[in-house]
Design a protein around this motif. Structure first.
Motif, PDB file in Angstrom:
ATOM      1  N   GLY A  25       0.815  -1.210   0.000  1.00 24.20           N
ATOM      2  CA  GLY A  25       0.000   0.000   0.000  1.00 24.20           C
ATOM      3  C   GLY A  25       0.844   1.253   0.000  1.00 24.20           C
ATOM      4  O   GLY A  25       2.021   1.238  -0.396  1.00 24.20           O
ATOM      5  N   GLN A  26       0.242   2.343   0.487  1.00 21.38           N
ATOM      6  CA  GLN A  26       0.940   3.622   0.530  1.00 21.38           C
ATOM      7  C   GLN A  26       0.376   4.484   1.643  1.00 21.38           C
ATOM      8  O   GLN A  26      -0.717   4.218   2.160  1.00 21.38           O
ATOM      9  N   VAL A  27       1.145   5.517   2.013  1.00 20.88           N
ATOM     10  CA  VAL A  27       0.682   6.461   3.020  1.00 20.88           C
ATOM     11  C   VAL A  27      -0.418   7.322   2.399  1.00 20.88           C
ATOM     12  O   VAL A  27      -0.237   7.922   1.354  1.00 20.88           O
ATOM     13  N   HIS A  28      -1.558   7.360   3.058  1.00 23.04           N
ATOM     14  CA  HIS A  28      -2.744   8.026   2.519  1.00 23.04           C
ATOM     15  C   HIS A  28      -2.884   9.463   3.023  1.00 23.04           C
ATOM     16  O   HIS A  28      -3.160  10.381   2.252  1.00 23.04           O
ATOM     17  N   SER A  29      -2.712   9.675   4.325  1.00 26.31           N
ATOM     18  CA  SER A  29      -2.927  10.995   4.927  1.00 26.31           C
ATOM     19  C   SER A  29      -2.179  11.067   6.247  1.00 26.31           C
ATOM     20  O   SER A  29      -1.983  10.054   6.925  1.00 26.31           O
ATOM     21  N   ILE A  30      -1.754  12.277   6.599  1.00 25.69           N
ATOM     22  CA  ILE A  30      -0.933  12.489   7.797  1.00 25.69           C
ATOM     23  C   ILE A  30      -1.555  13.585   8.659  1.00 25.69           C
ATOM     24  O   ILE A  30      -1.985  14.624   8.142  1.00 25.69           O
ATOM     25  N   PHE A  31      -1.580  13.348   9.988  1.00 29.29           N
ATOM     26  CA  PHE A  31      -2.123  14.312  10.947  1.00 29.29           C
ATOM     27  C   PHE A  31      -1.142  14.446  12.114  1.00 29.29           C
ATOM     28  O   PHE A  31      -0.158  13.720  12.192  1.00 29.29           O
ATOM     29  N   ALA A  32      -1.447  15.345  13.024  1.00 29.20           N
ATOM     30  CA  ALA A  32      -0.596  15.518  14.205  1.00 29.20           C
ATOM     31  C   ALA A  32      -0.628  14.285  15.103  1.00 29.20           C
ATOM     32  O   ALA A  32       0.374  13.932  15.733  1.00 29.20           O
ATOM     33  N   ASN A  33      -1.779  13.607  15.162  1.00 35.13           N
ATOM     34  CA  ASN A  33      -1.929  12.471  16.079  1.00 35.13           C
ATOM     35  C   ASN A  33      -1.740  11.115  15.406  1.00 35.13           C
ATOM     36  O   ASN A  33      -2.005  10.081  16.001  1.00 35.13           O
ATOM     37  N   GLY A  34      -1.259  11.097  14.158  1.00 33.79           N
ATOM     38  CA  GLY A  34      -1.017   9.841  13.478  1.00 33.79           C
ATOM     39  C   GLY A  34      -1.179   9.967  11.979  1.00 33.79           C
ATOM     40  O   GLY A  34      -1.181  11.071  11.422  1.00 33.79           O
ATOM     41  N   PHE A  35      -1.327   8.834  11.309  1.00 36.51           N
ATOM     42  CA  PHE A  35      -1.475   8.844   9.854  1.00 36.51           C
ATOM     43  C   PHE A  35      -2.240   7.606   9.405  1.00 36.51           C
ATOM     44  O   PHE A  35      -2.357   6.619  10.148  1.00 36.51           O
ATOM     45  N   ASN A  36      -2.775   7.674   8.202  1.00 36.00           N
ATOM     46  CA  ASN A  36      -3.471   6.540   7.601  1.00 36.00           C
ATOM     47  C   ASN A  36      -2.627   5.954   6.482  1.00 36.00           C
ATOM     48  O   ASN A  36      -2.005   6.698   5.709  1.00 36.00           O
ATOM     49  N   ILE A  37      -2.612   4.636   6.389  1.00 33.12           N
ATOM     50  CA  ILE A  37      -2.062   3.973   5.213  1.00 33.12           C
ATOM     51  C   ILE A  37      -3.209   3.287   4.490  1.00 33.12           C
ATOM     52  O   ILE A  37      -4.190   2.867   5.118  1.00 33.12           O
ATOM     53  N   MET A  39      -4.120   0.146   2.307  1.00 34.33           N
ATOM     54  CA  MET A  39      -3.698  -1.185   1.885  1.00 34.33           C
ATOM     55  C   MET A  39      -4.821  -1.777   1.047  1.00 34.33           C
ATOM     56  O   MET A  39      -5.890  -2.097   1.574  1.00 34.33           O
ATOM     57  N   GLY A  40      -4.612  -1.869  -0.260  1.00 35.45           N
ATOM     58  CA  GLY A  40      -5.708  -2.234  -1.143  1.00 35.45           C
ATOM     59  C   GLY A  40      -6.738  -1.131  -1.099  1.00 35.45           C
ATOM     60  O   GLY A  40      -6.424   0.037  -1.298  1.00 35.45           O
ATOM     61  N   ASP A  41      -7.984  -1.485  -0.786  1.00 37.67           N
ATOM     62  CA  ASP A  41      -9.034  -0.466  -0.665  1.00 37.67           C
ATOM     63  C   ASP A  41      -9.382  -0.182   0.801  1.00 37.67           C
ATOM     64  O   ASP A  41     -10.405   0.432   1.091  1.00 37.67           O
ATOM     65  N   SER A  42      -8.519  -0.612   1.714  1.00 36.60           N
ATOM     66  CA  SER A  42      -8.782  -0.443   3.148  1.00 36.60           C
ATOM     67  C   SER A  42      -7.786   0.528   3.775  1.00 36.60           C
ATOM     68  O   SER A  42      -6.616   0.562   3.399  1.00 36.60           O
ATOM     69  N   LEU A  43      -8.258   1.292   4.749  1.00 42.29           N
ATOM     70  CA  LEU A  43      -7.396   2.198   5.498  1.00 42.29           C
ATOM     71  C   LEU A  43      -7.029   1.589   6.844  1.00 42.29           C
ATOM     72  O   LEU A  43      -7.832   0.883   7.463  1.00 42.29           O
ATOM     73  N   ILE A  44      -5.810   1.882   7.286  1.00 39.27           N
ATOM     74  CA  ILE A  44      -5.366   1.543   8.633  1.00 39.27           C
ATOM     75  C   ILE A  44      -4.830   2.823   9.256  1.00 39.27           C
ATOM     76  O   ILE A  44      -3.991   3.510   8.656  1.00 39.27           O
ATOM     77  N   PHE A  45      -5.328   3.152  10.438  1.00 42.02           N
ATOM     78  CA  PHE A  45      -4.811   4.313  11.161  1.00 42.02           C
ATOM     79  C   PHE A  45      -3.667   3.878  12.057  1.00 42.02           C
ATOM     80  O   PHE A  45      -3.769   2.883  12.778  1.00 42.02           O
ATOM     81  N   ILE A  46      -2.576   4.630  12.040  1.00 42.73           N
ATOM     82  CA  ILE A  46      -1.420   4.370  12.899  1.00 42.73           C
ATOM     83  C   ILE A  46      -1.156   5.647  13.700  1.00 42.73           C
ATOM     84  O   ILE A  46      -0.886   6.701  13.111  1.00 42.73           O
ATOM     85  N   GLY A  47      -1.279   5.570  15.014  1.00 43.08           N
ATOM     86  CA  GLY A  47      -1.072   6.780  15.800  1.00 43.08           C
ATOM     87  C   GLY A  47      -1.498   6.606  17.249  1.00 43.08           C
ATOM     88  O   GLY A  47      -1.691   5.488  17.731  1.00 43.08           O
ATOM     89  N   ASN A  48      -1.654   7.724  17.933  1.00 43.40           N
ATOM     90  CA  ASN A  48      -1.966   7.676  19.363  1.00 43.40           C
ATOM     91  C   ASN A  48      -3.450   7.369  19.623  1.00 43.40           C
ATOM     92  O   ASN A  48      -4.216   7.135  18.681  1.00 43.40           O
ATOM     93  N   LYS A  49      -3.821   7.397  20.892  1.00 41.47           N
ATOM     94  CA  LYS A  49      -5.192   7.014  21.278  1.00 41.47           C
ATOM     95  C   LYS A  49      -6.056   8.223  21.615  1.00 41.47           C
ATOM     96  O   LYS A  49      -7.009   8.116  22.378  1.00 41.47           O
ATOM     97  N   LYS A  50      -5.728   9.367  21.013  1.00 37.84           N
ATOM     98  CA  LYS A  50      -6.479  10.590  21.292  1.00 37.84           C
ATOM     99  C   LYS A  50      -7.979  10.400  21.072  1.00 37.84           C
ATOM    100  O   LYS A  50      -8.802  10.899  21.844  1.00 37.84           O
ATOM    101  N   ASN A  51      -8.348   9.692  20.010  1.00 41.38           N
ATOM    102  CA  ASN A  51      -9.761   9.464  19.694  1.00 41.38           C
ATOM    103  C   ASN A  51     -10.223   8.061  20.070  1.00 41.38           C
ATOM    104  O   ASN A  51     -11.203   7.559  19.526  1.00 41.38           O
TER     105      ASN A  51
END
Length: 298
Positions: A25-37, A39-51
């Motif tokens: 896959g690829q990096v989709h979007s980046i924020f202060a509290n993490g980012f999304n990758i 993978m195929g047609d699915s997103l995975i969030f990688i980051g803190n537990k703010k939300n």
């Protein structure tokens, strides 16, 4: 060249299977509290537990989150190395080897008498909050009109809320589609307000099973077949359709379903604090579901 290896502390129990099926896959979007990758047609969030703990999340410590955000770039490639249980980026790897999986469990309503008390609690908390939803609906005004059950001068948004309460029960697919098209993608942000409301409604439905099969099917069709909302919001809706929600949502839902005589204000406040209006919109969706379900237990 990989400079750092980071470690995912907690990850959704659904993540390993998803990565085995979609390993590039690829990096989709980046924020202060993490980012999304993506993978195929699915997103995975990688980051803190703010939300909260997300159903498609891999959660890091705040320090590792900041480091990861600095090391990755939009659209850079990422792949899953099953042998090392690691996501490989250009300058870092993220290992799940020593992490732990979680599932945000939900439990059905245990007592309808107590449920009515929780409905009263939620109304009071939302009225006290006093802020308009992302759809510019003042919940105190809506409830005042709704409780009087008379012919009122409803705003367009309020009329569609009433229509949604009818649509969740019907098998009229034309009505369902028209109603869903009003809400999906409506509002600003990564998760538009109409979608957040829908997630809240589905969350409440997950413990009461009162929504029609036709409603679920029409919602799923729109989410999967049309570019009707943002990628991030689409992912939340996909999981909501499978009764998977963030911990900030399930904490409120489980408080509603519990055998305690009050709604947890701490859980309410945690969800309310999510995003600019996302938490409030989700809580309003839960309320809409509770108001409609209440008709069945009088």
């Amino acid at each position: 060249m990989i400079k750092y290896t980071l470690f995912g502390g907690e990850y959704s129990y659904l993540i390993p299977l998803l990565l085995c099926e979609k390993n590039i896959g690829q990096v989709h979007s980046i924020f202060a509290n993490g980012f999304n990758i993506k993978m195929g047609d699915s997103l995975i969030f990688i980051g803190n537990k703010k939300n909260g703990l997300l159903p498609f999340g891999i959660h890091l410590t705040p320090i590792d989150t900041s480091r990861a955000v600095m090391l990755i770039k939009i659209n850079e490639s990422v792949f899953w190395d099953e042998d090392t249980a690691s996501l490989i980026f250009s300058e870092m790897s993220l290992s799940l080897k020593n992490g732990s999986g979680f599932k945000n469990e939900i439990f059905p309503v245990s007592n309808n008498r107590l449920y009515k008390d929780k409905l009263t609690n939620l109304k009071e908390l939302l009225i006290t909050n006093g802020q308009p939803t992302g759809l510019d609906i003042y919940i105190n005004e809506f409830l005042s009109k709704y409780d009087r059950a008379s012919d009122e001068n409803w705003s367009e948004g309020e009329q569609y809320i009433l229509g949604l309460m009818d649509a969740v029960l019907t098998n009229d697919r034309s009505l369902i589609e028209k109603t869903l098209r009003f809400f999906l993608g409506r509002g600003k942000g990564l998760t538009p307000s109409g979608d957040d409301l829908m997630v809240g409604l589905l969350a409440f439905a997950s413990i009461t099973n009162f929504i029609s099969v036709a409603f679920y099917e029409e919602l799923s069709k729109l989410v999967e077949k049309e570019p009707i909302t943002t990628d991030v919001s689409k992912e939340y809706l996909r999981y909501a359709l499978k009764n998977e929600f963030s911990s900030t949502v399930t904490d409120v839902i489980n408080s509603i379903g519990s055998n305690k005589p009050w709604l947890s204000e701490a859980a309410f406040d945690r969800l309310l604090g999510v995003g600019h209006s996302s938490g409030l919109d989700t809580l309003f969706g839960i309320l809409v579901g509770m108001l409609e379900y209440n008709q069945f237990i009088d």
